[in-house]
Structures are given as structure tokens and as C-alpha cells.
Design an enzyme around this catalytic site. Structure first.
Site, short mmCIF file in Angstrom:
data_model
loop_
_atom_site.label_atom_id
_atom_site.label_comp_id
_atom_site.label_asym_id
_atom_site.label_seq_id
_atom_site.Cartn_x
_atom_site.Cartn_y
_atom_site.Cartn_z
CB ALA A 28 -0.93 -0.01 1.22
CG ASN A 59 6.25 6.88 2.69
OD1 ASN A 59 5.97 6.34 3.76
ND2 ASN A 59 7.29 6.52 1.97
CE LYS A 75 4.37 3.38 3.47
NZ LYS A 75 5.37 3.18 2.39
CB ALA A 124 7.88 -8.93 -0.75
CB CYS A 176 40.99 -6.60 0.09
SG CYS A 176 41.46 -7.97 1.13
CB CYS A 439 11.32 -20.86 -15.14
SG CYS A 439 11.07 -19.85 -13.67
#
Lengths: 612, 540
Positions: A28, A59, A75, A124, A176, A439
């Protein structure tokens, strides 16, 4: 409402489907706010929204469902509240939660007609992609960056999934480069943020994902040296909270450590040698410029645009160290035993950003690297993605037009669309590409299983679930990130899932290695999503959902890729989330107007069966 | 420890990297402080408090446009509330413009909003000076008989006008402004290497490298720009001083570079090989930039000349001076590359020094020009000269066509329109549809499809479309256009929210580009078809 609304007129027959649809909106934020508004005003009847984030000041330039009074609130909950005010007739359900929480089961996903992804992170998105594939629910993914954006429809077995093209992992730097031989501003920023800041105020550096600590022969000595530096820094930390602390840290990291680096003569034979900084002389310079006056320091910090001079960086460094120390002391004084408070870097937290900016710049000066303004360092250290309302509005508008297509089952006209500069072509839309057969995500069959991980053993899982219910033979391998079982490896059969390190949200892959005598091929891999649940009686599991487990295509079947009715993906391979190049977009636009190669439907594979 | 830490001197946070800058942080990354300042000075007028109009304004109010005015003459109805997010049930029966302004104002206190009750069909009767308070005007679905005179007035006053339409699944946006110049066009790269024509300092630096004498580690850290300069020198020695020009020569040149590779670590050689094509291109002034420099607005400056044209003239003079070698001022940026820190920093400094020298020449010339025009030397700042020089390869001047030119059959882009109409699935049919609907509304006083019986409207609308097409030399309303017209009738002049919202995104985005004078706005029309999710851009 008996009156015929404009939405009803425009949508015609689709309106009913839209009105009855149950929509899940994940996220949202920027796109989410626009989407929710669009859904509410185009006649959608039921929308569930999930977001775990809270509202931040930055936001408000685009997430218009939120105001100043909502900062730090959920939200999802505020978006629901604001949107319902404008249309009380829509059934809105908000969850202030992580979409990966176990409450959101596959069964729950299955209860929706369509899932709209409005997320800002790969992790997500990948998860929702897998859940939608498992639940066999159409998904529309969307994203924006500045003036660019994209959206596409993902339908299991028919289109590319979100992961059909590999996604690049976030960049990390060899330790490094960061600790010994920086050559770019970003190296010094990562040093200040992921090493120095964490060492002084936070967790240990080893836990930081920005650094690649892989040890090998070549960097053995250097790493030994670095460990010594760490030990010394720990000693400096004993002075934490005193007037001397800033000076000791400064001398340690900008003088002593640099002096030691200089003894690695080999490293500087062909590189410009670093030049250590002298605390006393820079301080004298800063004092002469009037920076003992704290108001003057505050004035310096109030503008993040200019690039600071050496002594200005010095002033900000000592000042921010003192501010951070004070904060940490106050926090730790409030700690009631148990865990010890730490500070974490946050690009929007001025104390931490000042420290990282000044420390990075001082290090840059030592190594003869260009210094940067605080404004620029904020972006480089915080992975800030530019964001505005306009692109979100465009993408969200497109998502809803595609949702109409999906809900009316008009997949031949469903699209992927890219929004981009230059203005000669604002939107480039293309037909959806077929799934990538190789896939690892959508090329597999999927199932979810609720398990009491303390009870169910691998042996029971193989015998009951795989062999008995799903008719697998002995010729299988079972793996997580490591091999758990195969025909020649049965050591784990008596171990419970818990003992094997399987947790809530883990994935278990079953590979079929049986080539039946009738000449058919082995089945495609089957991936189980594990959801934990307590069971008081046997069996200690429930098979929640399972899709069909088709057989692998025969190698020669690959030839059908040249079939005219399929868009061949090979030439259009691209990194996920990357905007398609001009040539590509043109090509797509062309195939589209010519109206020939629109067919994207691949035949459903056989072997579908369901277990309740 | 508590005691001690309290005695440590430190400033007090939060500092005032103001709440305002924090709120706008994500967009400052796109258009920076100067773009934001331009936005905050702007006053935008919206004509018609439609859903699309409100959505455009929403996307301008959120990023902090200084002030906005909503002009409208209707009372809000149930239909309005259904489709416009910035109206609610309680707005029904009240002044639509006032309510929309009120709800929009809630989005951002930094933006000052108001409304005006103006009779939209009489806008052309307003005193011409009325428009001068605005920096940009958005006209949503204003009938042509009113819109054309306004657009003429605004054109004379150099106030940009953005025309929008949104009906059902179709949307249209048109930008009208006599001249729009852009310095900060935000190109992908401002890198300008000049390897084909290095200046003495660059040559000197590069030719000091003796590749064959370097140890393995150093060999792998020679910046690729240096490699290219060295190998180009070597090549020219055996090719009468010419750079590789044909495809075959370029491949041969690549092979020459490849022959110098000593170890797997020599990624810098790979970088050099990958840049051969660009490095062997002759550095010139791009033709579109030359056109700007030669433009009479640059060559014939007057007291009213804008900064852009004064700067363009100064750069034009620079390119003609001996200081430039006939080229534009150097941008001074150097791309990332595999290199040791010292060489890289030295290279950067060589490019920057040259860029500064060029820029100083231009700045001197700008002062002379300002003086000769009787203007203060402060009229153009050093920063403005810097930016202009840096982006001199990427300047853009858009001379828009007026709305009158588009609507008058004698000046209309007839060929383009008729040719497009013949393309299968062309969105030009939608454009013709919008034009026909405008005429329909003007004649009938209502939108097509608003009565229960719609078949007559289909006939009338098709007749109007035929009038428009014949007026520009066409003869038929084709099948595709006819079906688009039927769609228009079906929509009954109503907006579909997600299409209006999308138009709000596109419209506001172009307006931000115009106000900030950053990025290149569209020229001059875009049509969006939400049925196919495709758009088209044309100059009409």
C-alpha cells in the site's frame, strides 16, 4: 445502486465480473495508493490489502492517502480508512502484516480472483510470485523507478513468471577493496556505513551483507591485518562516552590504521599511497574557522548540498560521533538487562547520515578520491530510488486495465507494458511471453503442506506423501538447499523436519529420476512450501494444495519453440525489472500492430490431479 | 558514564535539512533544488473540475506546486462523485470546483489552492489580462469555439496550455506553447571523450605510459582511455595519420589492442576494445545542436532575448573561435573504468581542467553579450553557464504547433492524419473520434450517447467524422474509425476513473517537465487507448 454508473457503461459485460471479483493487493505504498483509489472508483467490490510498512515523511510527496498526522502508522490500515471514506460501498479488508506470515496460506491466496503486486522489493515479489503459482491465481506485477515503470500479467503455465529470467543479486564489494584499497566514493561510503558505523555503534561487521568476507590465499595477510585493526578498535571503544572518544576514533582510523597500511609497501608501489590525517592540525583549522561555536556547526549541517572541506568534514565527524554516543548511552541506560541497545544506520536519521558522510569523505581525502555532498551520499548509502506520483499513477492505471482483461479471461489481449523516457514513445506494450521451460520457479509443480515439524520425519514424508499419495518410486531425490535423501543416501530418514533445519516457509524440492519403461519422461520437479502447524494426532501433516505434476518435455520437443504461434523468448531475454531497450520495444510494438503473432497460449500439460 | 557524555559538546539534532526537503527527497533526486524552486513558483489553472483534471492537479499538488486554481461552473452530481476521488457524497449539489479545490488542498499545505466560479462556455469573453496570473493552464474538455481563442491569447502571452480529454477507455493530451527550450534534458550520459582529437595535456599524459615496461599489475590498471590513445597513435603511424574508419579497419584495430593483452586480469583492454566504435567516431557538433546555434534567435539577439538564446549565441561564438577547435565546450565527465586511483584522478582532472577553460571562455562571452544588450552581467549566473556548457551536446528546443494550426484544415497535418488512418489499428481513429465528439457537443449541447436511444447519435457522430476527414482531403470513415465512434457513443461522454487517473499521471508528468524545464516533454499530442493499453505520440 440502480443508477447506471459511467464505470458500468464503459465496462459493459465485464462490470459484473469486476464487481464480484475478490482482489488481493500486496503493498500500500506509491503504486498501492493509486491502485486502491482506482479499484474503489471502477466498481471493484472487495479488496484485501496487505502491507507491513509504516508511513514516513518522505512518502507524502506521492502516497496521497496519507497525511502528516499518519506518520509512523500502518500503511495498510490508514489506506483502508482514507479510501473507505470516499467510497463506503466497497468491502475493504486491511492487514498490517508481512505477506510472508503463515496466516496467509495457499488456501487463503486461492480465495482471490486476482493478486495485484505493488511491492518495492524483490524478495517479497518472488514470494508472492511463488504463492500465486502454487495457488494458481493470476497475478499482475508492477514497479516504478523515477520516470520509468513497468507492469505485466503472470499466469501460471501460460506466461513468463516473475522469475523466468534470473534477477541480479544486490552488489557486494570484496572486503579488501573496502578496507585497504578503495578507489571510488562508494567504497568509502560502504566502509563508513557497513564497517566503521557498525563497529562503533552497532552489530559486528561480519553480519553486514555489503561485504564479501571470503578468505583466499591472496588476501590472507590482509585479512590478518584487518583482524588486528578490529581488536584495536575494540580497545578504543573503552573510551566510549568520554570527551576523548571522537579524537581516539579519529586517530585510530584516519591516522594509525593508515600508517599501518603504508607499511604494506607492495600495495603502494603502483598505486597512490594514502595520506594519513593529523587530528591536531585539522582541529586547529576548524577552530580558526569558528567551528567551536555549535551554532555554526548546526548551520553547516542545515544544508546538505555543498561538498564539505577537510575541516568541515572533521567538524561533522566529531560532532556526529558525540551525538550518536549520547544517544547510545541514553538507550543503554534504559536497557533492562537482556539485549544491549545498538544504533543502526538509517539514511533518514541525520545523526547516522552525518557520521557516514563525514567519515566517508575523510577516507576519500586520504585515498585521493573525490568527496561527495551529504545529499549524494544519502542516495548512495541508502539505495534511494527516485519516486513521484505521476509514474505511479500511470502504472496503476495500466494495472487496472489489465485486471479487466484477466477477469474477463481475455488473455490474448493481456499485456506487459513499460513506461519510459524519451517522450517519443511513452508506453511500449508487448504481448506476454510464454513461460521459460527451464525456469526453476514456474517450470516446477508446486504444493504446500502443513506440518508439525517436531513430529513428522523425513521417512514418513517419503512413504506417506511421496510414495503412497503421489505415486513416486524409489528413484527420487529430496532436497532443501542440501540433499536430504536419495536412493543411495538414507541417513536422514528417522530425523524430524525440525532436525533437518526445515522451518515455516522452507521449500523442499522433490526430483523424479524415474524413467518409466513405457518410454514416458520423468516428472518435473515438485516444490513443497512448508507451513508449520501443531498436530496432536497422527498424521502430523495436511497436504494443503497441490497442482498437477506434469512430465518433462522430451528434449526434441524444444523444436516447437520455432512454432509460429509462439513468441520466441530467446531474443528478448532481459534482466527482470529492467526496462526493455528501444529496439526491443519497437519490435514488440510492431508484432502487435501487425496483429499476427498474438497467440501466447501454451497447451496445458497433462497429468493434472488434485488431492483434497 | 552518564555524567561524562553529558559534558561532551555536540550540536542539537534534528538539523534543519528541512522537513520540506525530506518530504520531497525522492523527487529532488529527479529534478534537484532548481527544479523544485521552479515548481514552487508556479501557479497552475485547471479549467473544469473533472476527474481527469483533478487527477492532473493531484499529481502537481503532491510534489509542491506553488499554487493552483480550479475554475468550474457546475454543481457536483452523483455521477461526478462516482468517478472523482476528490468529491464525496456530501459534495453533491455544491459547487464542484470549490469542493475539488478543497479536497486537493488537503493533500499538501505547501501548495495554495483556490477555486473560481467561471462560466466555462464564456471563457473567451474574459479580459485578456486575466490569464497573466498563471504560469500554465490545463483545459479539460473545453469546446473548440472557446478553446481556440483562449489558446491564441495564451500563445501570445507565452503561457503554456495543456489540453486534455478523457472519455471511457480513451484519453488525449496536447501541449501548446510557442517555444520550449531545455538545457537539462537529462541524457543517459554526458561523456564526451574526444579520443580522435586529444588536446595537448591529454596526449602528454597518455603518451607517457610505456606499456611494454609495466609490471603485470600496472598493465592491468592502465585506464582504457590511455590504451585507446596509445594504440590510436600507433595505428596512425602506419596509416598516414588516419584513424580506423571502415568496419574492417575497426576490427583490425580491435585485434591490435587485443594483441597487447598480457593476462586474464587485463579487463582494461576489454573496456578499450568495447569502446573502439565510439572512440573512432569523429567528434563533431551534432546537427540538431548546430541548428540551435545557427538559429536566428541566437544569431540576432535583442533586448528581450531569453537567457537560453544568449547562452546559445555565446556557445556558437565559442565553436567559431580558435579556442574550441570547432567543437562544443567539453562536458568534463569521465566514465568509470578499471584504473589505479592516481591515473584515474589525473585523467578526471585533465578533463575537468579543459572543461573549465572552455566554460570560462563562454562565460566571458556571455558577459560581453549581456553588456552589449545593456543588461546586467548578473543576469546569467556562473552556475547557469556551467550547466549550459555541460549539456551543450544535449540542448533541446521544441517549437510547438499552435492549436489553430492543428484545427484549421489549411494548416492541419493532413497527410499524417490520413496516412495514419490507413494503418491497421492506428490510434488516429481515436483522435478523429475526440475531434468529432467535440463538434457533436458544440452542436447538440450534450455528449453523444447520453440519451436512452443511441443509434441516432452514432449516425450523427459518423457524419461529423466524415466532415472532418473530408475537410482535410480524405473521403471515408473507415471501419476501424466507425467502431471507435460507436465506443464513444457507448461511453456517453463519461470518464472511467482509472483512465482519467492514468491521464492525470501522463499530464502532470509533462507539466512538471515544462515547468522545471528539465527532461524533454512530448511534442505535441498523445492518445491512449485503454482497451489495448497502447499509446501513440504525434506532432499534429
Amino acid at each position: 445502486m440502480s443508477r447506471e454508473t459511467y464505470a458500468k457503461r464503459s465496462l459493459g459485460e465485464v462490470y459484473d465480473k469486476v464487481h464480484k471479483a475478490k482482489v488481493l493487493m500486496v503493498g500500500a505504498g506509491g503504486i498501492g495508493c493509486e491502485l486502491l483509489k482506482n479499484l474503489v472508483l471502477t466498481g471493484f467490490g472487495e479488496v484485501h490489502l496487505v502491507d507491513l510498512d509504516t508511513i514516513d515523511l518522505s512518502n507524502l510527496n506521492r502516497q496521497f492517502l496519507f497525511g502528516h498526522e499518519h506518520i509512523k502508522k500502518s500503511k495498510a490500515l490508514v489506506a483502508k480508512e482514507t479510501a473507505s471514506k470516499f467510497n463506503p460501498n466497497v468491502n475493504l479488508v486491511a492487514y498490517h502484516a508481512n505477506i510472508k506470515d503463515p496466516q496467509f496460506t495457499v488456501k487463503w491466496f486461492k480465495s482471490f480472483d486476482i493478486v495485484l503486486n505493488a511491492l518495492d522489493n524483490f524478495d517479497a515479489r518472488r514470494y508472492v510470485n511463488r504463492m500465486c503459482l502454487t495457488a494458481d491465481i493470476p497475478m499482475i506485477d508492477s514497479g516504478t523507478t523515477g520516470y520509468n515503470g513497468q507492469m505485466r500479467v503472470v499466469i501460471k503455465g501460460k506466461t513468463e513468471c516473475y522469475e523466468c529470467n534470473p534477477i541480479e543479486p544486490p552488489k557486494s564489494f570484496p572486503v579488501c577493496t573496502i578496507r585497504t584499497t578503495p578507489s571510488q566514493p562508494i567504497h568509502c561510503i560502504v566502509w563508513a556505513k557497513s564497517y566503521l558505523f557498525s563497529q562503533l555503534f552497532g552489530i559486528d561487521e561480519d553480519a553486514s551483507p555489503d561485504l564479501d568476507n571470503t578468505e583466499n590465499k591472496e588476501n590472507e595477510d590482509e585479512l590478518k591485518n584487518l583482524r588486528l585493526e578490529n581488536e584495536e578498535l575494540k580497545k578504543v571503544k573503552n573510551a566510549f562516552g568520554t570527551v576523548e572518544f571522537a579524537k581516539l576514533v579519529f586517530e585510530k582510523v584516519f591516522q594509525i590504521d593508515i600508517d599501518r597500511l603504508l607499511t604494506l609497501a607492495d600495495a603502494w608501489k603502483h598505486r597512490r599511497a594514502p595520506v594519513p590525517l593529523d587530528f591536531a592540525s585539522i582541529k586547529a583549522e576548524a577552530d580558526a574557522a569558528g567551528y567551536e561555536d555549535l551554532d555554526k556547526v548546526a548551520a553547516l549541517l542545515a544544508n546538505d548540498q555543498p561538498v564539505w572541506s577537510l575541516h568541515e568534514n572533521f567538524v561533522v565527524f566529531t560532532d556526529s560521533i558525540n551525538r550518536l554516543s549520547k544517544r547510545l548511552v541514553d538507550l543503554q541506560n534504559r536497557d533492562l538487562g537482556g539485549s544491549k541497545s545498538i544504533l543502526t544506520f538509517d539514511k533518514d536519521d541525520d545523526d547516522t547520515l552525518d557520521f557516514v558522510s563525514a567519515a566517508a569523505n575523510l577516507r576519500s581525502i586520504i585515498f585521493g578520491i573525490e568527496t561527495k555532498s551529504k545529499f549524494d551520499i544519502k542516495q548512495m548509502s541508502g539505495n534511494i530510488i527516485p519516486a513521484i506520483a505521476t509514474t505511479n499513477a500511470i502504472v496503476a492505471g495500466l494495472v487496472v486495465t489489465q485486471a479487466f482483461k484477466v477477469l474477463s479471461n481475455d488473455l490474448t489481449h493481456a499485456k506487459m507494458v513499460y513506461v519510459s523516457q524519451p517522450p517519443s514513445r511513452m508506453l511500449s506494450s508487448g504481448a506476454l511471453l510464454p513461460a521459460n521451460r527451464d525456469c526453476a520457479v514456474c517450470g516446477v509443480a508446486r504444493a504446500s503442506i502443513e506440518v508439525d515439524i517436531t513430529k513428522l520425519t523425513l521417512g514418513q514424508f517419503i512413504d506417506d506423501v511421496l510414495k503412497e499419495k503421489l505415486s513416486y518410486t524409489d528413484e527420487i531425490s529430496v532436497m532443501t538447499s542440501k540433499l536430504l535423501y536419495d536412493v543411495e543416501f538414507d541417513d536422514n530418514l528417522d530425523k524430524t523436519f525440525e532436525q533437518l533445519g526445515i522451518q515455516d516457509g522452507s521449500f523442499i524440492t522433490v526430483m523424479d529420476e524415474d524413467e518409466p519403461e513405457d518410454g514416458s519422461t520423468a516428472r518435473v520437479n515438485l516444490e513443497f512450501l512448508v507451513l508449520t502447524k501443531e498436530f496432536s494426532s497422527e498424521p502430523a501433516y495436511t497436504l494443503e494444495a497441490i497442482s498437477g505434476i506434469p512430465r518433462k518435455p522430451r528434449p526434441e520437443a524444444a523444436e516447437s519453440d520455432s512454432d509460429e504461434n509462439m513468441v520466441v523468448p530467446a531474443s528478448t531475454k532481459r534482466k527482470a525489472d529492467e526496462i526493455v531497450e528501444t529496439s526491443n520495444g519497437n519490435k514488440k510494438a510492431k508484432t502487435e500492430t501487425s496483429g499476427t503473432s498474438e497467440t501466447i497460449v501454451l497447451d496445458d500439460e497433462d497429468g493434472t490431479f488434485l488431492i483434497d | 558514564m552518564q555524567q561524562i557524555i553529558d559534558d561532551v559538546p555536540r550540536s542539537v539534532t534534528p538539523h534543519i535539512v528541512s522537513a520540506r526537503d525530506r518530504k520531497y527527497d525522492r523527487q529532488l533526486r529527479l529534478w534537484a533544488a532548481n527544479g523544485q524552486a521552479a515548481l514552487e513558483e508556479a501557479h497552475v489553472l485547471l479549467l473544469t473540475a473533472s476527474a481527469a483534471g483533478a487527477e492532473i492537479l493531484k499529481n502537481l499538488v503532491l510534489p509542491g506546486t506553488g499554487s493552483f486554481t480550479v475554475a468550474d461552473d457546475k454543481l457536483a452530481t452523483e455521477d461526478d462523485v462516482d468517478v472523482n476521488f476528490f468529491l464525496d457524497e456530501s459534495s453533491i449539489g455544491q459547487l464542484r470546483g470549490a469542493k475539488v479545490a478543497e479536497f486537493l488542498q488537503e493533500l499538501n499545505a505547501d501548495s495554495v489552492g483556490r477555486s473560481e466560479n467561471l462560466t466555462l462556455s464564456q471563457l473567451d469573453k474574459l479580459d485578456p489580462s486575466y490569464w497573466e496570473q498563471y504560469s500554465l493552464v490545463i483545459a479539460h474538455q473545453i469546446r473548440p469555439s472557446v478553446l481556440l481563442p483562449i489558446s491564441k491569447l495564451l500563445w501570445e502571452k507565452k503561457i503554456p496550455l495543456v489540453v486534455s480529454n478523457s472519455i471511457g477507455f480513451y484519453a488525449r493530451l496536447r501541449i501548446i506553447t510557442p517555444e520550449h527550450s531545455v538545457v537539462e534534458s537529462h541524457p543517459d550520459s554526458t561523456v564526451d571523450l574526444r579520443l580522435d582529437c586529444p588536446w595537448p595535456e591529454l596526449e602528454e599524459f597518455a603518451y607517457e605510459f610505456k606499456l611494454e615496461e609495466l609490471a603485470e599489475m600496472d598493465h592491468a590498471h592502465v585506464p582504457y582511455l590511455v590504451l585507446l590513445l596509445l594504440y590510436l597513435k600507433q595505428w596512425k603511424e602506419t596509416h598516414n595519420g588516419e584513424s580506423p574508419s571502415t568496419y574492417a579497419e575497426k576490427n583490425e584495430f580491435k585485434a591490435l589492442i587485443r594483441s597487447g593483452v598480457q593476462s586474464n586480469d587485463d579487463e582494461n583492454f576489454e573496456e578499450a576494445i568495447n569502446t573502439v566504435w565510439r572512440a573512432t567516431q569523429a567528434t563533431t557538433i551534432p546537427s540538431d545542436i548546430q541548428k540551435i546555434l545557427n538559429d536566428s534567435r541566437a544569431q540576432n539577439l535583442g533586448v528581450t532575448s531569453s537567457k537560453f538564446w544568449i547562452l546559445a549565441r555565446a556557445v556558437s561564438d565559442f565553436t567559431k573561435s580558435s579556442a574550441s577547435g570547432g567543437l562544443l565546450p567539453l562536458s568534463g565527465s569521465v566514465p568509470d573504468m578499471k584504473a589505479d586511483t592516481t591515473s584515474y584522478v589525473t585523467l578526471q582532472s585533465i578533463y575537468r581542467t579543459k572543461a573549465r577553460k572552455d566554460r570560462d571562455w563562454v562565460a566571458g562571452r556571455v558577459n560581453e553579450l549581456l553588456l552589449s544588450l545593456g543588461r546586467s552581467a548578473a543576469a546569467i549566473s556562473g552556475d547557469e553557464v556551467d550547466t549550459f556548457c555541460k549539456f551543450s551536446r544535449n540542448l533541446v528546443v521544441l517549437d510547438y504547433r499552435s492549436l489553430e494550426d492543428e484545427y484549421m484544415p489549411s494548416t492541419a497535418n493532413s497527410k499524417k492524419i490520413l496516412r495514419e488512418l490507413e494503418e491497421e489499428n492506428s490510434l488516429m481513429s481515436v483522435y478523429v473520434g475526440f475531434r468529432a465528439v467535440e463538434v457533436f457537443e458544440e452542436r447538440e449541447g450534450r455528449y453523444p450517447g447520453t440519451l436512452d436511444y443511441t443509434e441516432d447519435d452514432e449516425v450523427i457522430l459518423e457524419a461529423i467524422a466524415l466532415e472532418i476527414i473530408t475537410s482535410i482531403g480524405g473521403s471515408v470513415v473507415n471501419e476501424r474509425t466507425s467502431s471507435v465512434l460507436k465506443e464513444f457513443v457507448r461511453y456517453g461522454g463519461g470518464e472511467l476513473h482509472n483512465i482519467s487517473s492514468l491521464l492525470g499521471g501522463i499530464g502532470a508528468q509533462e507539466i512538471v517537465k515544462i515547468i522545471t524545464r528539465q527532461y524533454v516533454p512530448l511534442a505535441n499530442t498523445t492518445i491512449f487507448d485503454g482497451i489495448q493499453s497502447v499509446s501513440a505520440v504525434w506532432e499534429l
